[in-house]
Design an enzyme around this catalytic site. Structure first.
Site, mmCIF file in Angstrom:
data_model
loop_
_atom_site.group_PDB
_atom_site.id
_atom_site.type_symbol
_atom_site.label_atom_id
_atom_site.label_comp_id
_atom_site.label_asym_id
_atom_site.label_seq_id
_atom_site.Cartn_x
_atom_site.Cartn_y
_atom_site.Cartn_z
ATOM 1 N N HIS A 65 8.991 7.036 8.198
ATOM 2 C CA HIS A 65 9.632 7.114 6.880
ATOM 3 C C HIS A 65 11.098 7.467 7.138
ATOM 4 C CE1 HIS A 65 6.147 6.799 4.062
ATOM 5 N NE2 HIS A 65 5.499 7.012 5.194
ATOM 6 N N CYS A 93 4.618 9.210 -0.082
ATOM 7 C CA CYS A 93 3.203 9.585 -0.096
ATOM 8 C C CYS A 93 3.011 10.539 -1.264
ATOM 9 C CB CYS A 93 2.795 10.258 1.214
ATOM 10 S SG CYS A 93 1.067 10.815 1.154
ATOM 11 N N ARG A 131 0.838 -1.220 0.000
ATOM 12 C CA ARG A 131 0.000 0.000 0.000
ATOM 13 C C ARG A 131 0.868 1.263 0.000
ATOM 14 N NH1 ARG A 131 -0.571 4.676 2.578
ATOM 15 N NH2 ARG A 131 -0.051 3.642 4.525
ATOM 16 N N ASP A 132 1.576 1.512 1.093
ATOM 17 C CA ASP A 132 2.353 2.760 1.184
ATOM 18 C C ASP A 132 3.493 2.744 0.169
ATOM 19 O OD1 ASP A 132 2.991 5.245 2.151
ATOM 20 O OD2 ASP A 132 3.398 4.625 4.197
ATOM 21 N N ASN A 141 9.380 4.125 3.435
ATOM 22 C CA ASN A 141 9.233 3.767 4.842
ATOM 23 C C ASN A 141 10.496 3.085 5.334
ATOM 24 O OD1 ASN A 141 6.420 3.438 3.463
ATOM 25 N ND2 ASN A 141 5.970 3.675 5.630
ATOM 26 N N HIS A 145 5.075 4.507 12.685
ATOM 27 C CA HIS A 145 5.134 4.453 11.211
ATOM 28 C C HIS A 145 6.161 5.492 10.757
ATOM 29 C CE1 HIS A 145 2.913 4.072 7.216
ATOM 30 N NE2 HIS A 145 3.491 5.239 7.048
HETATM 31 P P1 HMG Z 1 -13.059 14.557 -2.791
HETATM 32 O O1 HMG Z 1 -12.686 14.941 -4.173
HETATM 33 O O2 HMG Z 1 -13.252 15.643 -1.760
HETATM 34 O O3 HMG Z 1 -14.305 13.588 -2.846
HETATM 35 O O4 HMG Z 1 -11.962 13.549 -2.271
HETATM 36 P P2 HMG Z 1 -15.861 13.874 -2.675
HETATM 37 O O5 HMG Z 1 -16.279 13.292 -1.368
HETATM 38 O O6 HMG Z 1 -16.180 15.307 -2.955
HETATM 39 O O7 HMG Z 1 -16.437 12.982 -3.874
HETATM 40 C C1 HMG Z 1 -16.117 13.280 -5.223
HETATM 41 C C2 HMG Z 1 -16.305 12.071 -6.105
HETATM 42 O O8 HMG Z 1 -15.409 11.031 -5.709
HETATM 43 C C3 HMG Z 1 -17.707 11.459 -6.015
HETATM 44 O O9 HMG Z 1 -17.990 10.945 -7.308
HETATM 45 C C4 HMG Z 1 -17.532 10.307 -5.070
HETATM 46 O O10 HMG Z 1 -18.462 9.261 -5.252
HETATM 47 C C5 HMG Z 1 -16.137 9.817 -5.441
HETATM 48 P P3 HMG Z 1 -18.993 11.708 -8.315
HETATM 49 O O11 HMG Z 1 -20.279 11.812 -7.534
HETATM 50 O O12 HMG Z 1 -18.322 13.042 -8.557
HETATM 51 O O13 HMG Z 1 -18.997 10.800 -9.513
HETATM 52 N N1 HMG Z 1 -15.506 9.137 -4.320
HETATM 53 C C6 HMG Z 1 -14.984 7.894 -4.352
HETATM 54 N N2 HMG Z 1 -14.864 6.993 -5.327
HETATM 55 C C7 HMG Z 1 -14.282 5.802 -4.985
HETATM 56 N N3 HMG Z 1 -13.863 5.505 -3.751
HETATM 57 C C8 HMG Z 1 -13.953 6.377 -2.764
HETATM 58 C C9 HMG Z 1 -14.536 7.639 -3.063
HETATM 59 N N4 HMG Z 1 -14.775 8.717 -2.295
HETATM 60 C C10 HMG Z 1 -15.361 9.624 -3.076
HETATM 61 N N5 HMG Z 1 -13.525 6.078 -1.528
HETATM 62 C C11 HMG Z 1 -11.269 11.685 -0.902
HETATM 63 C C12 HMG Z 1 -12.007 13.017 -0.951
HETATM 64 C C13 HMG Z 1 -11.091 11.322 0.565
HETATM 65 C C14 HMG Z 1 -12.099 10.644 -1.618
HETATM 66 C C15 HMG Z 1 -9.916 11.865 -1.632
HETATM 67 O O14 HMG Z 1 -9.268 12.945 -1.055
HETATM 68 C C16 HMG Z 1 -9.033 10.654 -1.558
HETATM 69 O O15 HMG Z 1 -9.345 9.609 -2.117
HETATM 70 N N6 HMG Z 1 -7.894 10.774 -0.863
HETATM 71 C C17 HMG Z 1 -6.962 9.649 -0.659
HETATM 72 C C18 HMG Z 1 -5.554 10.134 -0.560
HETATM 73 C C19 HMG Z 1 -4.642 8.975 -0.240
HETATM 74 O O16 HMG Z 1 -4.982 7.812 -0.408
HETATM 75 N N7 HMG Z 1 -3.430 9.305 0.224
HETATM 76 C C20 HMG Z 1 -2.424 8.328 0.567
HETATM 77 C C21 HMG Z 1 -2.732 7.572 1.836
HETATM 78 S S1 HMG Z 1 -2.327 8.471 3.313
HETATM 79 C C22 HMG Z 1 -0.627 8.124 3.571
HETATM 80 O O17 HMG Z 1 0.017 7.597 2.719
HETATM 81 C C23 HMG Z 1 -0.040 8.421 4.940
HETATM 82 C C24 HMG Z 1 0.166 7.166 5.794
HETATM 83 O O18 HMG Z 1 1.054 6.253 5.157
HETATM 84 C C25 HMG Z 1 0.751 7.551 7.173
HETATM 85 C C26 HMG Z 1 1.955 8.475 7.098
HETATM 86 O O19 HMG Z 1 2.970 8.131 6.459
HETATM 87 O O20 HMG Z 1 1.864 9.539 7.704
HETATM 88 C C27 HMG Z 1 -1.162 6.435 6.037
HETATM 89 MG MG MG Z 2 3.248 6.417 5.185
#
Ligand code: HMG
Ligand code: MG
Length: 314
Positions: A222, A253, A27-28, A262, A220
């Protein structure tokens, strides 16, 4: 001259006897790859990680496919892992839409992912911190109604690329909110790798004082500044026994430019093995898996241990 394949064991008394490694490579690690990794390669990667003895492998994310195209195949990948009966396969779910997708495939361990800073909440979730907590609240409630285990990630616990150093009380406040919401476990993210050991201890102490027990906390790290192992050791000395790591040191990320890979799982296993801490991981099989994955990605693994054990130039 022969390169040692395992360190000499010199037991340390003040550490947990056992550590659960929460493997985040698929995933990450893969979420940040530029070229799309085929679903079959991901499935083989996860199977090989399980065969190497990892029992918690974060498989994918049910996020918006446009936000993280690399994980857009979650619906195809997750069913290809169903034979892994003895492996926990947590997945990331940001909102109700993501939870519905994950539940439909039978996922039973999920993670929501909050930020300690407003800038990253906006960049990663298109929300303020408060709005993202409001988004997670019904996700946690519904996931728990289905008997799922919920992890709460908290990013930018030590520093943020837009806001600089992050005050400990600010981190504690959002961490408490995740626990009060019903998260079973908290994972403290050093998303851009700027933490140092005493900072880790200070945050853990402040969390304990706020009522968050060490047994519910994972770390966690990095490895951007080469501090991930020393920070891990500080956390272990505090009693933490859940450590996130990524096979071969893959990772980053997509929404935090200064985030690199990581902590490499091999580097972690090498240290824990030397300290006499059990992980259940076969280092040889794990290293072979990361070397294989590096070939698939067309570049060498950044893990020092993988390079040493596969006799690559350091
Ligand atoms: P948004 O654009 O604000 O979404 O994104 P919305 O709620 O306004 O919805 C817009 C459209 O997206 C809609 O479709 C929803 O249905 C669709 P439309 O009606 O326009 O056709 N939609 C989805 N479709 C599929 N699956 C979903 C989904 N949600 C909405 N789940 C949102 C908001 C949260 C969805 C977006 O910002 C997003 O997906 N973000 C994910 C970012 C991400 O994955 N980042 C990496 C992980 S975090 C990380 O790596 C850190 C970590 O490792 C820890 C660390 O290191 O610190 C964990
Ligand atoms: Mg991370």
């Amino acid at each position: 001259m022969t390169t040692p394949s395992l360190p000499m064991v010199v037991r340390a008394e003040n550490l947990p006897a056992q550590v659960r490694i929460h493997e985040v490579g698929p995933r990450d690690g893969l979420q940040n790859e530029k070229s799309l990794v085929p679903t079959e390669v991901k499935a083989e990667f996860i199977h090989r990680l399980a065969e190497a003895g990892l029992t918690t492998i974060e498989a994918t994310s049910f996020v918006h496919p446009k936000w993280v195209p690399q994980l857009a195949d979650a619906e195809t990948l997750f069913p290809a892992l169903q034979d892994l009966e003895n492996t926990d396969l947590p997945v990331l779910v940001p909102n109700e839409r993501g939870l519905t997708r994950a539940l439909a495939l039978g996922a039973s361990r999920m993670a929501v992912f909050a930020s300690a800073t407003e800038s990253f909440a906006k960049a990663n979730l298109n929300r303020t911190v408060a709005e993202s907590l409001d988004m997670f609240d019904p996700v946690v409630t519904r996931a728990k109604e289905h008997g799922a285990h919920i992890r709460g990630y908290l990013s930018m616990c030590f520093g943020d690329p837009w806001e600089g150093a992050v005050p400990v009380p600010q981190v504690v406040s959002t961490a408490k909110a995740l626990i009060d919401m019903g998260c079973d476990e908290l994972s403290l993210g050093d998303t851009i790798g700027v933490a140092t050991p005493a900072h880790v201890t200070a945050l853990l102490t402040a969390l304990n004082e706020a009522g968050v027990g060490t047994h519910r906390i994972g770390v966690h790290f990095h490895d951007t500044y080469g501090q991930a192992l020393s920070n891990t050791l500080a956390a272990l000395q505090h009693g933490v026994s859940t450590v996130d790591a990524s096979a071969g040191g893959l990772g980053g990320c997509p929404y935090a430019k200064s985030a690199t890979g990581n902590l490499a799982t091999e580097d972690l296993v090498w240290m824990l093995r030397g300290l006499g801490v059990e992980t259940g991981v076969d280092l040889g099989r794990l290293t072979a898996t990361s070397a294989w994955m590096a070939e698939q990605l067309g570049r060498p693994s950044p893990s020092r241990t993988v390079r040493a054990l596969t006799h690559q130039e350091q």
